[in-house]
Design a protein around this motif. Structure first.
Motif, PDB file in Angstrom:
ATOM      1  N   PHE A 281       0.883  -1.293   0.061  1.00  0.00           N
ATOM      2  CA  PHE A 281       0.028   0.028  -0.078  1.00  0.00           C
ATOM      3  C   PHE A 281       0.913   1.278   0.129  1.00  0.00           C
ATOM      4  O   PHE A 281       1.894   1.092   0.678  1.00  0.00           O
ATOM      5  N   CYS A 282       0.344   2.306  -0.719  1.00  0.00           N
ATOM      6  CA  CYS A 282       1.329   3.404  -0.900  1.00  0.00           C
ATOM      7  C   CYS A 282       0.968   4.265   0.654  1.00  0.00           C
ATOM      8  O   CYS A 282       1.821   5.151   0.948  1.00  0.00           O
ATOM      9  N   GLY A 283       0.178   4.125   1.367  1.00  0.00           N
ATOM     10  CA  GLY A 283      -0.088   4.736   2.649  1.00  0.00           C
ATOM     11  C   GLY A 283      -1.030   3.979   3.558  1.00  0.00           C
ATOM     12  O   GLY A 283      -1.803   3.140   3.293  1.00  0.00           O
ATOM     13  N   LYS A 284      -1.024   4.443   4.739  1.00  0.00           N
ATOM     14  CA  LYS A 284      -1.928   3.972   5.786  1.00  0.00           C
ATOM     15  C   LYS A 284      -3.350   4.060   5.491  1.00  0.00           C
ATOM     16  O   LYS A 284      -4.144   3.230   5.499  1.00  0.00           O
ATOM     17  N   SER A 285      -3.704   5.328   4.574  1.00  0.00           N
ATOM     18  CA  SER A 285      -5.000   5.617   4.249  1.00  0.00           C
ATOM     19  C   SER A 285      -5.533   4.549   3.132  1.00  0.00           C
ATOM     20  O   SER A 285      -6.632   4.098   3.286  1.00  0.00           O
ATOM     21  N   CYS A 286      -4.813   4.188   2.559  1.00  0.00           N
ATOM     22  CA  CYS A 286      -5.017   2.935   1.245  1.00  0.00           C
ATOM     23  C   CYS A 286      -5.109   1.822   2.090  1.00  0.00           C
ATOM     24  O   CYS A 286      -6.160   1.061   1.714  1.00  0.00           O
ATOM     25  N   GLY A 287      -4.311   1.501   2.906  1.00  0.00           N
ATOM     26  CA  GLY A 287      -4.250   0.247   3.721  1.00  0.00           C
ATOM     27  C   GLY A 287      -5.649   0.133   4.389  1.00  0.00           C
ATOM     28  O   GLY A 287      -6.375  -0.902   4.620  1.00  0.00           O
ATOM     29  N   MET A 288      -5.980   1.314   5.253  1.00  0.00           N
ATOM     30  CA  MET A 288      -7.368   1.167   5.930  1.00  0.00           C
ATOM     31  C   MET A 288      -8.615   0.933   5.019  1.00  0.00           C
ATOM     32  O   MET A 288      -9.379   0.387   5.307  1.00  0.00           O
ATOM     33  N   ALA A 289      -8.590   1.782   3.825  1.00  0.00           N
ATOM     34  CA  ALA A 289      -9.567   1.779   2.957  1.00  0.00           C
ATOM     35  C   ALA A 289      -9.737   0.392   2.353  1.00  0.00           C
ATOM     36  O   ALA A 289     -10.767  -0.182   2.189  1.00  0.00           O
ATOM     37  N   TYR A 290      -8.479  -0.320   2.113  1.00  0.00           N
ATOM     38  CA  TYR A 290      -8.628  -1.638   1.505  1.00  0.00           C
ATOM     39  C   TYR A 290      -9.126  -2.628   2.779  1.00  0.00           C
ATOM     40  O   TYR A 290     -10.064  -3.768   2.328  1.00  0.00           O
ATOM     41  N   ALA A 291      -8.944  -2.432   3.835  1.00  0.00           N
ATOM     42  CA  ALA A 291      -9.153  -3.334   4.909  1.00  0.00           C
ATOM     43  C   ALA A 291     -10.912  -3.357   5.413  1.00  0.00           C
ATOM     44  O   ALA A 291     -11.473  -4.180   5.453  1.00  0.00           O
ATOM     45  N   GLU A 292     -11.186  -2.046   4.898  1.00  0.00           N
ATOM     46  CA  GLU A 292     -12.637  -1.680   5.112  1.00  0.00           C
ATOM     47  C   GLU A 292     -13.560  -2.549   4.307  1.00  0.00           C
ATOM     48  O   GLU A 292     -14.483  -3.084   4.330  1.00  0.00           O
TER      49      GLU A 292
END
Length: 65
Positions: free
Chosen positions: A48-59
């Motif tokens: 993931f390019c950042g934490k926000s993308c990682g959290m969005a993917y997890a959601e």
């Protein structure tokens, strides 16, 4: 106005608790040279390019197993 700000923080924390564990989710994804959420080019190690993308993917993974 200040009294509403902690409510937003509490809601964000509730969402984070409800999401699947990020280390477990990341371990199941092979690196592909791009962000798994936004397809931004990355090195061969990161997923993931950042934490926000990682959290969005997890959601999204929570709602679309």
């Amino acid at each position: 106005m200040d009294s509403k700000q902690p409510d937003v923080v509490e809601r964000e924390e509730e969402v984070m608790v409800a999401l699947p564990a990020m280390p477990k989710l990341i371990a199941t994804l092979p690196p592909k040279g791009a962000c798994w959420y936004c397809d931004k080019p990355l090195d061969a190690v990161r997923r993931f390019c950042g934490k926000s993308c990682g959290m969005a993917y997890a959601e999204e993974a929570q709602y679309h197993p």
